[in-house]
Design an enzyme around this catalytic site. Structure first.
Site, PDB file in Angstrom:
ATOM      1  N   GLU A 102      99.611  64.045  17.343  1.00  0.00           N
ATOM      2  CA  GLU A 102      98.845  64.255  18.565  1.00  0.00           C
ATOM      3  C   GLU A 102      97.412  63.776  18.327  1.00  0.00           C
ATOM      4  OE1 GLU A 102      99.548  67.876  20.865  1.00  0.00           O
ATOM      5  OE2 GLU A 102      97.381  68.221  20.854  1.00  0.00           O
ATOM      6  N   PRO A 105      97.530  61.844  31.584  1.00  0.00           N
ATOM      7  CA  PRO A 105      96.743  61.620  32.788  1.00  0.00           C
ATOM      8  C   PRO A 105      95.295  61.219  32.518  1.00  0.00           C
ATOM      9  CG  PRO A 105      97.286  63.948  32.552  1.00  0.00           C
ATOM     10  CD  PRO A 105      98.043  63.215  31.510  1.00  0.00           C
ATOM     11  N   ASN A 106      94.847  60.311  33.359  1.00  0.00           N
ATOM     12  CA  ASN A 106      93.488  59.800  33.412  1.00  0.00           C
ATOM     13  C   ASN A 106      93.105  58.902  32.234  1.00  0.00           C
ATOM     14  OD1 ASN A 106      92.797  61.077  35.918  1.00  0.00           O
ATOM     15  ND2 ASN A 106      92.782  62.993  34.780  1.00  0.00           N
ATOM     16  N   ALA A 127      95.158  66.055  29.732  1.00  0.00           N
ATOM     17  CA  ALA A 127      95.059  67.432  30.224  1.00  0.00           C
ATOM     18  C   ALA A 127      96.364  68.213  30.055  1.00  0.00           C
ATOM     19  CB  ALA A 127      94.625  67.443  31.687  1.00  0.00           C
ATOM     20  N   HIS A 135      93.457  63.253  20.070  1.00  0.00           N
ATOM     21  CA  HIS A 135      92.471  63.528  21.123  1.00  0.00           C
ATOM     22  C   HIS A 135      91.214  62.753  20.793  1.00  0.00           C
ATOM     23  CE1 HIS A 135      95.017  66.509  22.883  1.00  0.00           C
ATOM     24  NE2 HIS A 135      95.220  66.987  21.672  1.00  0.00           N
ATOM     25  N   ASN A 158      98.732  61.237  23.103  1.00  0.00           N
ATOM     26  CA  ASN A 158      97.557  61.908  23.637  1.00  0.00           C
ATOM     27  C   ASN A 158      97.978  62.425  25.003  1.00  0.00           C
ATOM     28  OD1 ASN A 158      95.175  62.697  24.839  1.00  0.00           O
ATOM     29  ND2 ASN A 158      93.980  61.000  24.011  1.00  0.00           N
ATOM     30  N   ARG A 186      85.848  55.832  32.191  1.00  0.00           N
ATOM     31  CA  ARG A 186      85.824  57.276  32.430  1.00  0.00           C
ATOM     32  C   ARG A 186      84.901  57.970  31.426  1.00  0.00           C
ATOM     33  NH1 ARG A 186      90.405  61.567  30.629  1.00  0.00           N
ATOM     34  NH2 ARG A 186      89.472  63.399  31.585  1.00  0.00           N
ATOM     35  N   TYR A 195      84.394  59.509  26.088  1.00  0.00           N
ATOM     36  CA  TYR A 195      85.552  58.702  25.726  1.00  0.00           C
ATOM     37  C   TYR A 195      85.217  57.279  25.271  1.00  0.00           C
ATOM     38  CZ  TYR A 195      87.910  62.573  27.971  1.00  0.00           C
ATOM     39  OH  TYR A 195      88.336  63.826  28.307  1.00  0.00           O
ATOM     40  N   ARG A 231      84.626  71.326  23.470  1.00  0.00           N
ATOM     41  CA  ARG A 231      84.683  71.136  24.910  1.00  0.00           C
ATOM     42  C   ARG A 231      84.788  72.491  25.607  1.00  0.00           C
ATOM     43  NH1 ARG A 231      87.050  66.105  26.489  1.00  0.00           N
ATOM     44  NH2 ARG A 231      86.215  66.693  28.518  1.00  0.00           N
TER      45      ARG A 231
END
Length: 135
Positions: A93, A9-10, A72, A95, A69, A17, A22, A102
Site C-alpha cells: 500500500e 479516487p482523485n 480515500a 500513500h 494507493n 491536485r 501531492y 493529515r
C-alpha cells in the site's frame, strides 16, 4: 514480474491536485520513469474513482504483485480490504502524503492490514520504493 499499480479516487488528478501535498508530476509521467527503471517488470496501471471497478480489476488476477494507493477508500472501504485479503500475492500500500500528519480521519487505514507493507509520506517515490521491495 507483472505488477499491477492501482490508484483510487482523485488520483487521476495527480500533477494538478493540491500540488503542495501531492506534487506537480502526473502519474502518466511518473510511470514513464518507473518503466524505464524497472525494465524487467511488466507494469500495468489502472485508476478508477469507483470502488467496485477497483475491486473488479483486482479480481482479474493477471498479475504477480500489487502496488495500491486506495486514495480515500483507504479510510473506509471494507470491500477493498476484503478483496485484498483474498489476494495471495505480494501487496504494498502506498500513500503519497504522510497520512499520519493529515486530518484525523485520514490517519486510519482499513486496507493496510491486508497488505504486506505500507509506504506513506515518500511522495511519488513511494511507488518506486514499493517496486524495489517486491521480489
Amino acid at each position: 514480474m507483472k505488477v499491477l499499480i492501482i490508484n483510487g479516487p482523485n488520483l487521476n488528478l495527480l500533477g494538478t491536485r493540491e500540488p503542495e501535498i501531492y506534487g506537480n508530476v502526473s502519474m502518466e509521467s511518473y510511470l514513464e520513469n518507473l518503466r524505464s527503471e524497472f525494465q524487467t517488470h511488466e507494469l500495468t496501471y489502472y485508476q478508477s474513482n469507483i470502488e467496485g471497478e477497483l475491486i473488479n480489476r483486482l479480481q482479474e488476477d493477471d498479475f504477480d504483485a500489487v502496488v495500491i494507493n486506495p486514495g480515500a477508500f483507504t479510510h473506509y472501504s471494507y470491500a477493498i480490504a476484503d478483496c485484498l485479503k483474498n489476494i495471495r500475492k505480494p501487496k504494498v500500500e502506498v500513500h503519497i502524503s504522510n497520512i499520519y500528519k493529515r486530518e484525523e480521519f485520514r490517519q486510519k487505514s482499513v486496507t493496510a492490514a491486508n497488505t504486506d507493507a505500507v509506504l506513506s509520506g515518500f511522495g511519488m517515490d513511494g511507488y518506486r520504493l514499493a517496486l524495489l521491495s517486491l521480489k
